[in-house]
Write a protein that holds these residues in place. Sequence first.
Motif, short mmCIF file in Angstrom:
data_model
loop_
_atom_site.label_atom_id
_atom_site.label_comp_id
_atom_site.label_asym_id
_atom_site.label_seq_id
_atom_site.Cartn_x
_atom_site.Cartn_y
_atom_site.Cartn_z
N GLN A 190 34.52 -0.35 75.83
CA GLN A 190 33.50 -0.52 74.81
C GLN A 190 34.19 -0.97 73.54
O GLN A 190 35.17 -0.34 73.11
N LEU A 191 33.70 -2.04 72.96
CA LEU A 191 34.26 -2.59 71.74
C LEU A 191 33.32 -2.26 70.59
O LEU A 191 32.14 -2.63 70.62
N HIS A 192 33.82 -1.55 69.60
CA HIS A 192 33.05 -1.17 68.42
C HIS A 192 33.60 -1.96 67.23
O HIS A 192 34.76 -1.82 66.88
N ARG A 193 32.76 -2.80 66.65
CA ARG A 193 33.14 -3.58 65.46
C ARG A 193 32.22 -3.20 64.32
O ARG A 193 31.02 -3.02 64.54
N ASP A 194 32.78 -3.10 63.11
CA ASP A 194 31.96 -2.76 61.95
C ASP A 194 30.83 -3.76 61.78
O ASP A 194 31.02 -4.96 61.85
N GLY A 195 29.62 -3.23 61.59
CA GLY A 195 28.48 -4.07 61.31
C GLY A 195 27.90 -4.79 62.51
O GLY A 195 27.03 -5.63 62.36
N ARG A 196 28.37 -4.50 63.70
CA ARG A 196 27.86 -5.17 64.90
C ARG A 196 27.53 -4.13 65.96
O ARG A 196 28.03 -3.02 65.94
N ASP A 197 26.69 -4.55 66.91
CA ASP A 197 26.36 -3.67 68.02
C ASP A 197 27.59 -3.44 68.88
O ASP A 197 28.53 -4.24 68.89
N VAL A 198 27.58 -2.36 69.63
CA VAL A 198 28.67 -2.06 70.57
C VAL A 198 28.61 -3.06 71.72
O VAL A 198 27.54 -3.34 72.26
#
Length: 125
Positions: A111-119
């Motif tokens: 799972q990639l979590h980026r600030d301001g974006r959906d997972v």
Amino acid sequence: MNSLPRRVVPPVLIALCAAACSRPAAPEGTAPAPAERPVPGRVSSAAAKSTRYACNDGAAIDIAADGLEAQVTLEDGRKFALPRAESASKGGGDAFVGDALSVLRQGRSAQLHRDGRDVADCTSP
């Protein structure tokens, strides 16, 4: 009896104790060390094998992890060195957390979590 030592010794002792407990100030213009910096004396994840993941949002990422750190390369070429996070739960996966990006890997899934974006859910072949 000379009272000079009685008047001088306590302030000198206090000053010495304060000096021993204080930390030197960082030079002006220097930033604090980033959280993504690798731990000195440990093996860098640059030596780890990189795995490509295809994500459900159309992105492709590469992750090379050695257990202590993960090097994550995004599709646009940006690279992030993320330290491994200790998890309170023993779910069997690896979590690597940085300021703007984090990755949770378990088996062939990530799972990639980026600030301001959906997972983004990602898988490797």
